[in-house]
Design an enzyme around this catalytic site. Structure first.
Site, PDB file in Angstrom:
ATOM      1  N   TYR A 153       0.814  -1.214   0.000  1.00 55.81           N
ATOM      2  CA  TYR A 153       0.000   0.000   0.000  1.00 55.81           C
ATOM      3  C   TYR A 153       0.854   1.273   0.000  1.00 55.81           C
ATOM      4  CZ  TYR A 153      -4.039  -2.961   1.128  1.00 55.81           C
ATOM      5  OH  TYR A 153      -5.026  -3.905   1.105  1.00 55.81           O
ATOM      6  N   LYS A 165       3.658 -15.357   2.351  1.00 58.38           N
ATOM      7  CA  LYS A 165       3.665 -16.098   1.080  1.00 58.38           C
ATOM      8  C   LYS A 165       5.122 -16.340   0.711  1.00 58.38           C
ATOM      9  CE  LYS A 165       1.370 -17.966  -2.351  1.00 58.38           C
ATOM     10  NZ  LYS A 165       0.656 -19.244  -2.145  1.00 58.38           N
ATOM     11  N   ASP A 219      -2.788 -18.283   1.491  1.00 56.08           N
ATOM     12  CA  ASP A 219      -3.910 -18.975   0.870  1.00 56.08           C
ATOM     13  C   ASP A 219      -4.443 -20.082   1.776  1.00 56.08           C
ATOM     14  OD1 ASP A 219      -1.456 -20.184   0.478  1.00 56.08           O
ATOM     15  OD2 ASP A 219      -1.820 -20.755  -1.607  1.00 56.08           O
ATOM     16  N   ASP A 263      -5.311  -6.982   5.773  1.00 59.76           N
ATOM     17  CA  ASP A 263      -6.529  -6.316   5.331  1.00 59.76           C
ATOM     18  C   ASP A 263      -7.576  -7.353   4.942  1.00 59.76           C
ATOM     19  OD1 ASP A 263      -8.394  -4.519   4.396  1.00 59.76           O
ATOM     20  OD2 ASP A 263      -7.123  -3.646   2.855  1.00 59.76           O
ATOM     21  N   ASP A 286     -10.874  -9.011   7.550  1.00 57.73           N
ATOM     22  CA  ASP A 286     -12.261  -8.895   7.110  1.00 57.73           C
ATOM     23  C   ASP A 286     -12.913 -10.272   7.015  1.00 57.73           C
ATOM     24  OD1 ASP A 286     -12.170  -6.182   7.008  1.00 57.73           O
ATOM     25  OD2 ASP A 286     -12.286  -5.993   4.832  1.00 57.73           O
TER      26      ASP A 286
END
Length: 408
Positions: free
Chosen positions: A181, A232, A264, A288, A292
């Site tokens: 970001y 990852k 994942d 993020d 959620d």
């Protein structure tokens, strides 16, 4: 990095876990002559109602914060300033200099929500969300704590089977000011074929990883002693460095069980067997998404608070839901996520554990009485709006004081 310990003036308490007038009909309290009253504690709180349902839920949380604080001898000085779309309309920018200055000079910041259809077509630097990113960076809040707890009263609101959802209690610790970001270079261009491209950079330094990992280890130490680091590392170099740094740091926290999981797989495991997780630490973009996802285990995003803290200075406390412009101004919003964010503000921002617990107990009591906003409503419960839910929480906070007074 300081250990988690009470610090009433800065948000490093998390790098440290840890209204209304009194009713004239309340029974008199017998005071021992030898008791010396504690001097009132006074805090400056910046309120950022923002957009959509933000002003409605912040108004409720402010009243609850004021009452719970007053019952613990705490005085609050509130100052409300604009951010996001509201700031764009008022000043032309999503984060006015006065807003950031006011926030920095306060003891804690309570945010409602930002964004809405009205500003969707704006250029990036004039989007409400840009103001939030600038605010986080300006306050230096690099650690975002998002609890996802399935309350017994709401277990049937989860879309998962009861036996899967029951007892879930997860804390996601998300790195907030680095990663893709904020990484550079970023932008638009063209490739060697003349095709338009967009590009972003996922980048982390060892100090950035180390400081968020230390927060996560401390949080896990105060919970059930299990920390899962999500990355990852089978594909991304930034994740390889992340895993190497977290693994090296683990030797300083021998009382915390550390594990690693690819993002994942973590996304799948959150749905398959969420109770395996206690504390999760991960980078900005993975956090993020996963936080959620974890929030929906509880049945409604309208129930979940968050805390963003730094090494010093005020923390930023906000519900994780959006501005919900479709229901703004209709008294339909669920204020409980913001009310619980106020509780996190007290605990993690100010070190006021008792006042925080008053709010949390009041929310549980209100749910036990069967009051529900539309997002958590089910047959046999009482459907109420934002204002009524706030009034019922205030009653529950006040009833605690009445009971305590009667016991003296």
């Amino acid at each position: 990095m300081a250990a988690l310990q009470a610090n009433p003036r800065t948000s490093s308490t998390l790098i440290s876990e840890s209204a209304r007038r009194p009713s004239p009909r309340r029974p008199p309290v017998r005071v021992r002559c030898s008791a010396t009253p504690s001097p009132p504690r006074s805090y400056r709180i910046t309120l950022l109602p923002g957009d959509g349902i933000g002003p409605e839920v912040v108004s409720v949380a402010k009243d609850v914060l004021y009452l719970a604080g007053s019952l613990e001898g705490i005085e609050f000085r509130f100052r409300e300033v604009p951010v996001g779309g509201a700031a764009l309309d008022a000043t032309g920018v999503p984060l006015p200099e006065e807003t950031l200055t006011t926030a920095k000079e306060s003891d804690a910041v309570l945010l409602g929500a930002i964004g809405g259809y009205k500003w969707d077509a704006n250029e990036k630097h004039l989007k409400p969300e840009t103001g939030l990113l600038q605010l986080r960076a300006g306050l230096g809040v690099f650690a975002n704590l998002r609890p996802a707890t399935v309350l017994p009263q709401l277990v049937d609101a989860s879309t998962l089977k009861k036996e899967v959802a029951e007892g879930v209690d997860i804390m996601v610790v998300r790195e907030l000011t680095g990663g893709i970001y904020f990484g550079k270079p970023r932008g638009f261009g063209s490739n060697d074929k003349g095709e338009d491209i967009g590009f972003n950079t996922e980048i982390y330094s060892v100090p950035e990883i180390d400081r968020i990992a230390r927060v996560a280890f401390e949080v896990a130490r105060k919970r059930r002693g299990k920390l899962c680091s999500v990355d990852k590392a089978n594909v991304l170099e930034a994740s390889m460095l992340w895993r190497k740094t977290v693994t090296a740091l683990a030797s300083e926290f021998s009382d915390v069980e550390i594990s690693h999981m690819y993002v994942d797989n973590a996304a799948m495991q959150l749905i398959r067997n969420p109770k395996q997780f206690d504390t999760i630490v991960t980078n900005n973009i993975f956090g993020d998404i996963l936080s959620d996802e974890a929030s929906m285990l509880t049945g409604s995003i309208g129930m979940l608070p968050s805390a963003s803290i730094g090494a010093s200075g005020p923390g930023l406390f906000e519900p994780i839901h959006g501005s919900a412009p479709d229901i703004a101004g209709q008294d339909k919003a669920n204020p409980l996520a913001t009310v619980l964010s106020a509780a996190m503000l007290l605990r993690y921002g100010l070190g006021e554990e008792q006042a925080a617990k008053r709010i949390e107990d009041a929310v549980i009591n209100t749910l036990n009485k069967g009051f529900r906003t539309g997002d958590i409503f089910s047959e046999g419960t009482t459907l109420v709006g934002c204002k009524r839910m706030g009034a019922e929480v205030l009653k529950s906070v006040d009833s605690q004081a009445t009971v305590a007074a009667a016991l003296h």
